[in-house]
Design an enzyme around this catalytic site. Structure first.
Site, short mmCIF file in Angstrom:
data_model
loop_
_atom_site.label_atom_id
_atom_site.label_comp_id
_atom_site.label_asym_id
_atom_site.label_seq_id
_atom_site.Cartn_x
_atom_site.Cartn_y
_atom_site.Cartn_z
N ARG B 357 92.41 28.15 50.54
CA ARG B 357 91.10 28.48 51.10
C ARG B 357 90.05 28.46 50.00
NH1 ARG B 357 88.04 33.61 52.35
NH2 ARG B 357 89.27 34.40 50.64
N ASP B 400 74.75 34.72 57.86
CA ASP B 400 76.15 34.71 57.45
C ASP B 400 77.01 34.73 58.72
OD1 ASP B 400 78.45 34.85 56.06
OD2 ASP B 400 78.23 36.94 55.40
N ALA B 438 89.98 38.87 57.76
CA ALA B 438 90.40 39.59 58.97
C ALA B 438 89.18 39.81 59.85
CB ALA B 438 91.02 40.94 58.58
N ASN B 439 89.39 39.86 61.15
CA ASN B 439 88.24 40.07 62.03
C ASN B 439 87.94 41.56 62.15
OD1 ASN B 439 90.21 40.98 63.71
ND2 ASN B 439 89.77 39.56 65.39
N TYR B 440 86.88 41.86 62.90
CA TYR B 440 86.44 43.26 62.90
C TYR B 440 87.44 44.22 63.51
CZ TYR B 440 82.16 41.93 60.71
OH TYR B 440 81.28 41.48 59.79
N ASP B 497 79.70 29.30 54.93
CA ASP B 497 79.32 30.06 56.11
C ASP B 497 78.16 30.99 55.85
OD1 ASP B 497 80.68 31.66 54.38
OD2 ASP B 497 81.62 32.86 55.92
N GLU B 498 77.45 30.75 54.78
CA GLU B 498 76.45 31.71 54.37
C GLU B 498 75.31 30.98 53.69
OE1 GLU B 498 78.07 34.41 51.58
OE2 GLU B 498 76.20 35.49 51.28
#
Lengths: 204, 1056
Positions: B357, B400, B438-440, B497-498
C-alpha cells in the site's frame, strides 16, 4: 594424518590446505613480529624454512582454529580465512586474507606433491612481502577469522561451536588490496592478499 | 602473549557479494560465438564460411587452414552438383507428381531422424528442395532433426544460426498435403521452452536471431541481409534507374511490406526464396518504426561526426523495432504471488511492490503528476513567493476521503457498510499482518491502522478483513482528482485521497457551498464519502477536516481559530509526532494554549530553529504555505524490509537485481536520473530473535554505503552494478539481512529535449543537411519527410536524390566482385530497396575509413554489421527510446557500448580517451583470449601498429598465454614511440584496452597476483609510449570496479 583410500578429493584438498594454512598463519604472525623471534623455532616444511611457535598455547590456537575449519572447507563453505591485526581497539590495521576456492566438482585423484609445490610458493613469497606491511603498534592483538559463504547448518559438529561470530569492526571505506600470491590449479585455487585501510579511511 | 590469550577462536559468518562472471562475461553465449563466426568470414571470405564453426562438428574442421576451407568449398560444390544432377533426373521421372513444393527450402539434417536423412534427401530431390550435407547458414533454410542434445538446446542459437529447427514430420506432412506447410507447428518440442526467452539485442544485430521471430513468425537472419546487401547493387541499377526511387515508391513499397507482414509464413516461402523475404521484413521494421523518432534522433546526431551518423540512426531505429515487436516481453514474469519471502519467490521484489500500500501511495504521485501535469505546472512558479502575507480573505478547502482504502473496497458491499471492516494484505490466522486502514465502525472498537490483525480481532471479534484493490484505488483517486480539478484551478495533491484546494478566487462565492458540491459529486461518482475542512490556511483547513470527519464539513472562520486551537492537543498539529509530543509532554505542554505561552525564541532554542518556528506558528494557527506548492522529490528509491531472507549470495544478487529494476523504473517514471546511490541494509541485531511480525524486519541495525558517480543515470543495469559494488562493501552475513533499500539522490531531470516531442525541435537544432542519413529519411512517411523538408527550407528532397545517385555509383564499384544468387525477379525489388538503405550507410562508413588497411572489397560489407548499427557511445542513443526498451534489450545495448559500461568512471583524462576511442566491430573485440594461440595474436600481427606487432611477436617468442611475462618482455624490447596523433594510435589503444580488459575479466576471480603484475608492468611501460598511458587510464577504473565487486576493496597500486 593417516590417509584413507576412500577419501574424496575435496577432503584430501582440505586436509592439505589446512595443514598449509597452519604453517602459513604462523608465518604471517612471525612475519609481523607480534611476538619476539625467540617465540618461534625454525622448521622445514615442503622443503622451505618456516617458523613454528614454541609456546604451546599459541600453537594450539592456530592449530585448533585452522583445523576447526577443516569440515567446512571440505564442504566448500569457507570463502576466506583472514589473519587480522588490530590496534588497541576493535579496528583492524591489516588483514592477511587467504581466499579459498576448492573445486567442488573435481573428481580425479589429487596430486599431493603438485599441490604442495604450488602452495610452497606462498611460503616463499610471504617473507618477501614484509615491506608491504605496516608496522604494528605496541598493544596490538590479532585473530583468525573465517569468512563463510553461508552459515553452516546448525550444530553440524562441535567444531562449529568453537567458532563464535566476530565482533571485529569493518573499515568504513573499501580497503586497499595488495596481492601477495595467487595460485589456481585445477583442484584448488588459493590467493593470499593483504588488505589495508584505504587512505581516506577516517582515523578512529 | 596478551594477543594470544585474548583471541579466542572466532568465526564470522560473512560472505561477499562477488560475482566473478557478472560483469566479466557480459557477452552472451550466442553473441560471442556469432562474433567468432563473422570474424572468420572477414579474414578468409566465403570459403571459410563453409567451414565456420557451426558447420563442423569435429575439432579438425576448426583448424584454421585455408587449404581445408577450400577443400570443403570444393567438396560442397561437388555435392551440390551431384544433388542437382540427381534432382533433375528425379524430377523428370516424377514430373507428374513433382510439384516443387519445397522450392526455396534447403534443409540440413542433424543427427538421427525418422525417416532417415537419405529419405529426406529423396523428398527434397523430388519436390524441388535442396539438401545440404554440411551446415551453412547461407544456404540452409531449415534444420531438420528429431532430437537435440542438451548442449545444443542450450546453445541453440550458436548451433542453428537462428534458423528454424523443425521436426522431419514437417516435410512428410508437406508432401502429403502437397504444399509447403508452415513449419511453426513442427518446431522441435524441446525448443518450446526457448520461446519465453527474451532475445538479446546482440542476436538482433548479429546473424543469429530468434527474438524477432516471435512476432514476425519467422527467423530473420541478419547475416543474410548483409549478404544480400552486397549482391544487390547490380539489381539496384536494373530495377531502379538512378534517381528513380522516389519517395512515393518508398511508400508504396512499404505498403507492400505491410501486406507481407500479415501473411503467414507459408506464402512467402512458397513464393519466394526465404532469405529475400526475410530481408524485406527487416527493412520494413526499420521503415515503420523510425519515423516518429527521426527528428529527435537527428538532433541528437548533430554532436557526432558524420561518419557515425548513418549508424546511429539506423541502430536506434532498429531498436525501436525491437521494442515494438516485443512490447509485452518485458512484462512476462507476473507469477502469482505465492512466495512470501525472498527465499521462495523469485519475483519477490516485483510482487512486494505490487501488493504494498505504501508503494501505491508513493508511486501514485507520479501518476498524478503525469495525469494533471499541465494543470499543476501552471502555478508551480507561484511557489517561489513563500513568505507573502496570507490574505485575510483566503479560503482553503482541505478535502479528504473517509477511510479511503476501506471505503473503496466496501462501497460495492452495502452489507458491510455498518460493520467493522479493515484492509489488510492478509487474513492469515496467525494474525501478524498489520492493518493498514480501518473504517469508522472498526475504529469505534479501537481498531487502528498498524495494529496486528490478531490484536484487532481481540478488540473486535466480528472484524471483517478485506484485501486491497489497487485497481479500484487508482480509479477512484483519478475520479476524485478529476472532480477537484473541475471545480478548482489550484489543487495541491497531498495523497491519493487527500488534497488542498485554494478557492480564494473561485467564482462560487461561498466556499462551504463549493465544498458541499464537491463532496456530493465525489459521493455520486465514486460511491465513497469525503470530508472537507474549510479555513483561511492549509493548517486550519486540515484541522477542520479532522473535526468534520467522517463524512462531514467543517468551517473554521478566522475569528474562531483561536478558540478552536486553544483546547487542541498539540499532537493534533501536523508535524508533531511521538517524539516531539513526548518532549513537549515533559515540558508539560499538552495543548496549543500551553504552547502559545512559550516564546518563539525559547521554542527555537529547545526544538531547533525550524521546528521551533513551526510550533510557534502552528499553535497560533499561522500557516504561510501556499496551495499548489509542489515539492520536487530529492531522492527516489525503493526499500524492502518485509520478507527479506537470504540464504546465499545468489539470493542477494537476484534480489538486488530486481530492486534495481524497480528503482530504475521509478526513476524513469519520474523522468529523472540520479548521481548518488545509497544502499541501505537492515541488519538483524546480534541478539534479536525472529521478529513478532511474520517475516518482518524486527530489531535491526541500519547500515548504509553510498557512491556518487559523475554521470547521472536511471539505467537498471548500471544501478545493478553500483548496487553490487556497494553491497560488496558491507561484508555482511546475508542471513542477517532483514531489509534492503536503494536510494537515488542528486537527481537531475532526464534531458527534456529528448523526452519531449519532436515538434518543438526548432530549426536552430537541426543537424546540417549533409549529416542526415538518407536511408532513414527515405524510410519516413512522406508527410514527415515533407515536414522535414520544410524545416530545411526545401533543400532536403534535392539532397536525397543527389545522395542516392552518388550512393548507387559507389555501391556498384564496391561490390561488383560479388556474385549474385539467383533470386526470383519478384523479390528483387524488395530486396534492392533494403540494399539501398543498408549499403548507403555502409558507403559512408567506408569512405571515412580509407585509412584502414583491410582490402575494401572485404571491409565494406563486413564493417557494416555491428559497427554501423550501434552508435559509438551511449550518449548517442536516444534515451527516450532506450527507456522504453525492455529490460533485457537495454542491458544489451549498454553492454555493446563497452566504454559506457561504467559511466561512473568516465572522468578526467580517461574520458577523453574513451570518447576518442575509435569504433571497432564489436565482434572482433570479443574473446581475444580464446583459442591457442589466442585470437588477439593473429589480429595484432596483422595490425599496422608496430606496438601491436611487437606484442604478437612476443607471444611467438614463447611468452605463452601469460600477459605479465609478455609485458615483461615488452619492457625490455625496443619499439618506436608512437605519437598520440599518429595513424592507428587510437586503434592500438582500443585493442590494448580490450586485451587488458578481457584478461582482467578472465583472471580477476582467480589470479589477482597476475593482474597486479600486469598493471605494474603496464605502468612501467607508460614511460615508453603514450599508448600505454591511455590504456592505463582506461583500464584502471575497470579493474578497480571489478576489484570492488570481487574482493570488496581496491587494488593498491603504487604511484607512477
Amino acid at each position: 594424518m593417516d590417509r584413507k583410500e576412500n577419501r574424496t578429493p575435496q577432503a584430501e584438498i582440505a586436509r592439505i590446505l589446512v595443514e598449509f594454512l597452519e604453517v602459513a598463519v604462523t608465518s604471517v604472525v612471525f612475519l609481523k613480529g607480534v611476538y619476539p623471534n625467540g617465540a618461534f623455532e625454525r622448521r622445514r616444511y615442503m622443503n622451505v624454512v618456516v617458523h613454528k611457535a614454541r609456546h604451546p598455547q599459541l600453537n594450539e590456537y592456530i592449530h585448533s582454529a585452522v583445523y576447526g575449519l577443516l569440515p567446512f572447507i571440505c564442504k566448500g563453505l569457507v570463502d576466506r580465512v583472514a589473519v587480522i591485526f588490530f590496534d588497541g581497539g576493535d579496528v583492524a590495521i591489516e588483514r592477511f586474507v587467504f581466499k579459498i576456492n576448492v573445486n567442488e566438482s573435481y573428481s580425479s585423484k589429487v596430486e599431493q606433491s603438485q599441490l604442495e609445490f604450488s602452495l610452497r610458493s606462498f611460503l616463499i613469497k610471504l617473507p618477501v612481502s614484509e615491506p608491504l606491511t605496516k608496522v604494528l603498534p605496541r598493544n596490538c592483538r590479532w585473530e583468525i577469522t573465517g569468512y563463510f559463504r553461508c552459515l553452516p547448518e546448525g550444530s553440524t559438529s562441535k567444531d562449529a561451536e568453537m567458532w563464535v561470530p566476530t565482533d571485529a569492526k569493518h573499515w568504513q571505506q573499501p580497503p586497499q588490496i595488495t596481492p601477495i600470491k595467487s595460485m589456481s590449479s585445477e583442484p584448488l585455487g588459493l590467493q593470499l592478499y593483504l588488505e589495508q585501510p584505504s587512505l581516506s579511511e577516517p582515523k578512529n | 602473549m596478551s594477543a594470544n590469550s585474548d583471541s579466542k577462536s572466532k568465526r564470522s559468518f560473512k560472505s561477499m557479494s562477488s560475482n566473478p562472471s557478472s560483469s566479466g562475461n557480459n557477452s552472451g553465449d550466442g553473441k560471442s560465438s556469432s562474433k567468432k563466426r563473422k570474424t572468420a568470414q572477414k579474414t578468409l571470405g566465403m570459403a571459410w564460411g563453409a567451414n565456420s564453426r557451426a558447420s563442423s562438428n569435429s575439432a579438425s574442421r576448426n583448424s584454421p587452414f585455408a587449404d581445408f576451407g577450400s577443400y570443403m568449398a570444393v567438396k560442397n560444390q561437388k555435392l551440390h552438383e551431384q544433388f542437382d544432377a540427381a534432382a533433375s533426373s528425379s524430377s523428370h521421372s516424377a514430373s507428374t507428381s513433382g510439384k516443387s513444393i519445397f522450392r526455396g527450402v534447403s534443409i540440413f539434417v542433424d543427427g538421427y531422424t525418422v525417416p532417415s536423412n537419405q529419405e529426406l534427401r529423396g523428398y527434397m530431390l523430388k519436390y524441388g528442395g535442396c539438401f545440404e550435407n554440411y551446415f551453412s547458414r547461407h544456404r540452409v533454410t531449415h534444420i531438420i532433426c528429431s532430437n537435440l542434445p542438451d548442449s545444443k538446446i542450450k546453445n541453440l542459437r550458436a548451433f542453428s544460426g537462428g534458423l528454424p529447427v523443425v521436426k522431419p514430420a514437417w516435410l512428410l506432412d508437406s508432401v502429403v498435403a502437397n504444399k509447403l506447410l508452415s513449419w511453426i507447428p513442427y518446431q522441435l518440442d524441446q525448443l518450446g521452452t526457448e520461446k519465453d526467452n527474451q532475445s538479446k539485442l546482440s542476436t538482433f544485430f548479429t546473424p543469429k536471431k530468434d527474438g524477432v521471430s516471435e512476432s514476425a513468425e519467422f527467423l530473420v537472419d541478419g547475416q543474410q541481409i548483409f549478404e544480400n546487401d552486397n549482391q544487390s547493387p547490380s539489381r539496384v541499377d536494373s530495377s531502379f534507374p538512378e534517381d528513380n526511387a522516389s519517395l512515393e515508391q518508398t511508400d508504396r513499397f512499404r505498403e507492400e511490406l505491410d501486406d507481407h507482414s500479415q501473411l503467414n509464413i507459408n506464402k512467402p516461402i512458397s513464393e519466394e526464396p526465404a532469405c529475400s523475404v526475410e530481408s524485406s521484413y527487416e527493412v520494413k521494421g526499420v521503415e515503420l518504426n523510425d519515423s516518429p523518432d527521426l527528428d529527435e534522433k537527428n538532433s541528437d546526431l548533430k554532436h557526432k561526426s558524420s561518419t557515425f551518423q548513418a549508424s546511429v540512426s539506423l541502430s536506434s531505429s532498429s531498436l525501436s523495432i525491437h521494442n515494438s515487436t516485443n512490447p509485452s516481453s518485458s512484462r512476462t514474469k507476473l507469477a502469482p504471488n505465492q512466495g512470501h519471502s525472498t527465499l521462495v519467490d523469485p519475483n519477490f521484489v516485483e510482487n512486494y511492490f505490487k501488493s504494498s500500500r505504501l508503494h501505491f501511495i508513493g508511486t501514485w504521485r507520479n501518476r498524478y503528476r503525469k495525469r494533471f501535469s499541465s494543470l499543476s505546472n501552471g502555478y508551480r512558479c507561484k511557489s517561489s513567493s513563500l513568505n507573502t502575507a496570507v490574505n485575510e480573505n483566503n479560503s482553503i478547502i482541505h478535502i479528504d476521503m473517509d477511510c479511503f482504502f476501506v471505503a473503496v473496497v466496501t462501497r460495492n458491499y452495502p452489507e458491510l457498510l455498518d460493520k467493522p471492516v479493515a484492509v489488510c494484505h492478509s487474513d492469515n490466522p496467525r494474525g501478524t499482518a498489520e492493518i493498514s486502514s480501518a473504517n469508522y465502525p472498526a475504529r469505534d472498537h479501537g481498531v487502528k491502522a498498524g495494529m496486528f490483525v490478531k490484536d484487532a480481532k481481540t478488540r473486535c471479534p466480528q472484524l471483517v478483513i478485506v484485501p486491497y484493490d489497487f485497481g479500484a484505488y487508482e480509479k477512484v483517486a483519478d475520479q476524485f482528482y478529476d472532480i477537484l480539478h473541475k471545480h478548482c484551478q489550484k489543487v495541491q495533491a497531498v495523497s491519493c485521497d487527500e488534497a488542498f484546494l485554494d478557492v480564494s478566487e473561485s467564482e462560487v462565492g461561498d466556499p462551504q457551498l463549493l465544498a458541499s458540491v464537491i463532496r456530493k459529486e465525489i459521493f455520486d461518482t465514486t460511491g465513497c464519502t469525503a470530508s472537507a475542512g474549510i479555513a483561511g490556511n492549509m493548517l486550519m483547513a486540515r484541522l477542520a477536516t479532522k473535526t468534520a470527519k467522517p463524512d462531514g464539513l467543517c468551517y473554521i472562520p478566522p475569528e474562531k481559530v483561536d478558540t478552536y486551537l486553544s483546547e487542541l492537543p498539540v499532537k493534533a498539529l501536523p508535524g508533531i509526532g511521538h517524539i516531539l509530543e513526548d518532549k513537549l509532554k515533559k515540558k508539560q505542554i499538552k495543548t496549543c494554549a500551553h504552547l502559545r505561552a512559550i516564546s518563539k525564541e525559547s521554542l527555537q532554542k529547545d526544538f531547533g530553529m525550524k521546528t521551533g518556528e513551526m510550533l510557534w506558528n502552528y499553535s497560533r494557527g499561522i500557516d504561510n504555505r501556499l496551495v499548489g506548492l509542489i515539492q520536487e522529490s530529492k531522492s527516489i528509491g525503493a526499500e524492502v524490509n518485509w520478507g527479506v531472507r537470504f540464504r546465499n549470495r545468489n539470493d542477494t544478487r537476484h534480489f538486488l537485481e530486481n530492486l534495481c529494476k524497480e528503482v530504475a523504473l521509478r526513476l524513469q517514471g519520474c523522468g529523472v536520473q540520479g548521481r548518488s546511490f545509497t544502499l541501505k541494509i537492515k541488519k538483524k541485531r546480534g541478539d534479536a530473535g525472529e521478529p513478532v511480525k511474520y517475516m518482518g524486519c524486527g530489531d535491526c541495525e541500519n547500515l548504509s554505503h553510498s557512491i556518487t558517480i559523475p554521470m547521472a543515470t536511471d539505467d537498471a543495469d548500471v544501478l545493478k552494478r553500483l548496487a553490487t559494488q556497494l553491497f560488496g562493501y558491507f561484508h555482511i552475513d546475508v542471513e542477517d539481512i532483514r531489509g534492503v533499500g536503494l536510494q537515488v539522490s542528486k537527481l537531475e531531470g532526464a534531458d527534456d529535449s529528448k523526452l519531449g516531442s519532436s515538434v518543438d525541435t526548432g530549426a536552430a537544432s537541426l543537424p546540417p543537411l549533409e549529416d542526415l542519413d538518407v536511408a532513414v529519411i527515405e524510410s519516413l512517411p512522406p508527410e514527415v519527410v515533407s515536414e522535414i523538408n520544410d524545416m530545411y527550407g526545401g533543400k532536403l528532397l534535392g539532397f536525397i536524390s543527389e545522395n542516392r545517385r552518388k550512393t548507387a555509383d559507389t555501391n556498384l564499384d564496391a561490390i561488383s566482385s560479388r556474385s549474385g544468387e539467383d533470386l526470383d525477379a519478384s523479390v528483387e525489388e524488395t530486396e534492392s530497396f533494403s540494399a539501398v538503405h543498408l549499403v548507403e550507410s555502409n558507403t559512408i562508413a567506408a569512405d571515412n575509413e580509407s585509412g584502414e588497411v583491410a582490402p575494401p572489397s572485404v571491409a565494406v560489407p563486413t564493417s557494416f554489421s555491428l559497427k554501423n548499427l550501434m552508435p559509438s557511445s551511449l550518449s548517442q542513443v536516444d534515451r527516450s527510446v532506450l527507456q522504453q526498451l525492455p529490460e533485457e534489450l537495454r542491458k544489451d545495448i549498454i553492454e555493446l557500448l563497452p566504454q559506457h559500461r561504467e559511466p561512473e568512471f568516465v572522468k578526467g583524462s580517461s574520458s577523453n580517451v574513451i570518447n576518442e576511442e575509435p569504433e571497432f566491430e564489436s565482434s572482433e573485440l570479443k574473446d581475444l583470449w580464446i583459442g591457442n594461440p589466442p585470437k588477439w595474436v593473429e589480429k595484432f600481427k596483422n595490425s599496422t601498429c608496430s606496438i601491436l606487432n611487437t606484442f604478437a611477436k612476443m607471444y611467438h617468442y614463447g611468452c605463452g598465454g601469460c600477459l605479465s611475462s609478455l609485458l615483461q618482455r615488452m619492457v625490455s624490447e625496443i619499439f618506436p614511440p608512437i605519437d598520440a596523433g599518429a595513424d592507428g594510435f587510437h586503434d592500438a589503444v582500443s585493442w590494448l584496452c580490450e586485451l587488458f580488459k578481457q584478461y582482467i575479466d578472465l583472471k580477476i576471480a582467480t589470479d589477482m597476483e597476475e593482474i597486479y603484475c600486469c598493471i605494474r608492468l603496464l605502468r612501467r611501460l607508460c614511460g615508453r609510449s603514450d599508448i600505454f598511458i591511455q590504456v592505463n587510464n582506461v583500464i584502471l577504473p575497470h579493474l578497480q570496479r571489478l576489484m570492488g565487486e570481487e574482493y570488496g576493496g581496491t587494488l593498491s597500486i603504487p604511484p607512477l
